[in-house]
Scaffold this active site. Sequence first.
Site, PDB file in Angstrom:
ATOM      1  N   HIS A 229      -0.773  -9.613  -3.751  1.00 40.76           N
ATOM      2  CA  HIS A 229      -1.660  -8.772  -4.566  1.00 40.76           C
ATOM      3  C   HIS A 229      -2.375  -9.589  -5.648  1.00 40.76           C
ATOM      4  CE1 HIS A 229      -3.046  -5.123  -6.615  1.00 40.76           C
ATOM      5  NE2 HIS A 229      -2.550  -4.413  -5.610  1.00 40.76           N
ATOM      6  N   ALA A 230      -2.854 -10.774  -5.291  1.00 43.19           N
ATOM      7  CA  ALA A 230      -3.598 -11.587  -6.260  1.00 43.19           C
ATOM      8  C   ALA A 230      -4.924 -10.917  -6.619  1.00 43.19           C
ATOM      9  CB  ALA A 230      -3.864 -12.969  -5.692  1.00 43.19           C
ATOM     10  N   TYR A 231      -5.263 -10.995  -7.911  1.00 40.11           N
ATOM     11  CA  TYR A 231      -6.556 -10.532  -8.416  1.00 40.11           C
ATOM     12  C   TYR A 231      -7.462 -11.762  -8.562  1.00 40.11           C
ATOM     13  CZ  TYR A 231      -4.745  -5.926 -10.033  1.00 40.11           C
ATOM     14  OH  TYR A 231      -4.218  -4.666 -10.132  1.00 40.11           O
TER      15      TYR A 231
ATOM     16  N   ASP B  59     -11.126   0.928  -3.320  1.00 37.69           N
ATOM     17  CA  ASP B  59      -9.672   0.817  -3.197  1.00 37.69           C
ATOM     18  C   ASP B  59      -9.328   1.364  -1.813  1.00 37.69           C
ATOM     19  OD1 ASP B  59      -6.997   0.478  -3.539  1.00 37.69           O
ATOM     20  OD2 ASP B  59      -6.742   2.004  -5.096  1.00 37.69           O
TER      21      ASP B  59
ATOM     22  N   HIS C 172       3.561   0.049  -2.648  1.00 41.28           N
ATOM     23  CA  HIS C 172       3.930  -1.355  -2.888  1.00 41.28           C
ATOM     24  C   HIS C 172       5.438  -1.594  -2.950  1.00 41.28           C
ATOM     25  CE1 HIS C 172      -0.206  -2.085  -3.084  1.00 41.28           C
ATOM     26  NE2 HIS C 172      -0.411  -2.019  -4.391  1.00 41.28           N
TER      27      HIS C 172
ATOM     28  N   ASN D 214       0.819  -1.199   0.000  1.00 43.50           N
ATOM     29  CA  ASN D 214       0.000   0.000   0.000  1.00 43.50           C
ATOM     30  C   ASN D 214       0.860   1.259   0.000  1.00 43.50           C
ATOM     31  OD1 ASN D 214      -2.469   1.527   0.085  1.00 43.50           O
ATOM     32  ND2 ASN D 214      -3.401  -0.218   1.103  1.00 43.50           N
ATOM     33  N   ARG D 215       0.308   2.383   0.456  1.00 41.63           N
ATOM     34  CA  ARG D 215       0.917   3.694   0.242  1.00 41.63           C
ATOM     35  C   ARG D 215       1.602   4.258   1.493  1.00 41.63           C
ATOM     36  NH1 ARG D 215      -3.772   3.067  -2.548  1.00 41.63           N
ATOM     37  NH2 ARG D 215      -3.799   3.727  -4.739  1.00 41.63           N
TER      38      ARG D 215
ATOM     39  N   GLU E   2      -6.166  -7.784  -0.083  1.00 39.37           N
ATOM     40  CA  GLU E   2      -4.775  -7.692   0.371  1.00 39.37           C
ATOM     41  C   GLU E   2      -4.733  -7.537   1.893  1.00 39.37           C
ATOM     42  OE1 GLU E   2      -3.016  -4.393  -1.937  1.00 39.37           O
ATOM     43  OE2 GLU E   2      -4.847  -4.584  -3.129  1.00 39.37           O
TER      44      GLU E   2
END
Length: 379
Positions: free
Chosen positions: A207-209, A279, A134, A108-109, A344
Amino acid sequence: MKRYLLLLVGILPMSQSIATSSSAPEAKPGIETTRFGTFPDGREAKLFTLQNASGMVVKITNYGGYIVSIMTPDKAGKMEDVVLGMPTFDDYAKGTPSLGPIIGRYGNRIGKAKFTLDGKEYTLAPNNNGNHIHGGPKGFDKQLWNATPVDGNEPAVVLTYLSKDGEEGYPGNLSVEVKYTLQKDNGLRIDYKATTDKPTVFNPTNHAYFNLNGRKADILNEVLTINADKVLATDNQQIPTGELKSVAGTPFDFRKPMVIGSRINDTTDTQIKYGKGYDHCWVFTDKSNKLKQAATLYDPTSGRQMDVLTTEPAVQVYTANNLNGKVIGTDGIAYTKRFAVCLETQHFPDSPNKPDFPTTTLRPGDTFKSTTVYKFSVK
């Protein structure tokens, strides 16, 4: 007997292609190792294929620790891939929108790409509108990890990496271990472990979609439950403001099963506008660090269900708002907006700059440990 399949250089082409199958594989548990691709400097990336007795198959590469594929049955027994992946190693090496890698050092940020620890300011690599996301442009997802396959009824692969002092601006030599285990009960377990020789910050995730309908359509009709009563408010750059907002009466209330698409376009909600959908980081009601039921994703068409269990305090839910069809994945599928959802598990974003948030500081002599399980079933 060991079932590791070690292929010699030159047998496979430069970049092995990933194919998916609609038929159930032979249900013999174990792990196979193949060559996935080769870097220009001669280093080789491996592909590890894990299979359990029920026929579920997971493919992991030691380049970035990507989850390349998860094959699991629907309610009729049809095996399909339920994560977004890329066809070849070369596609991963060129870079992807974080399609399934290990994220680190910090998931994340981090606002303004800097933080202060023990009175010293550290400047990180900016890669998100002047912020850091990330782990930076050369984070864990761009590294070739050492790998050790573990055979058996619950096959695993153990990935290790030494993130050197100063990498992407972070202090300390950080020794990291990530273990992927395919469990008998169709759970994919991810165990994280790390130590450091200097005080640093650490917040890994995967970070799997996920797309439980087998990547036939977007995920707006999938049903999500999150055991969280708070969500982190953000500014317009999606940096947390420090406020933990109640989800009650908002589009962020998933305490009961809710169709993802039912409120995702509610532009009267400022947070939805900032994220262009979901998000955001949900804060679990259960504040313990035990392995707890955190979220559930269900696809009514296929009957697939994925339960998320974690020791972490939060989950970032991202509904692939920035995918635009330009990325072509396995089986030639174009990955379009909201074609998947990321769950996540992690600590809070920007914690190093928010003293009231749970700490992400790791100090010498301490060992970071975290576990997340993505468990698949049908109903």
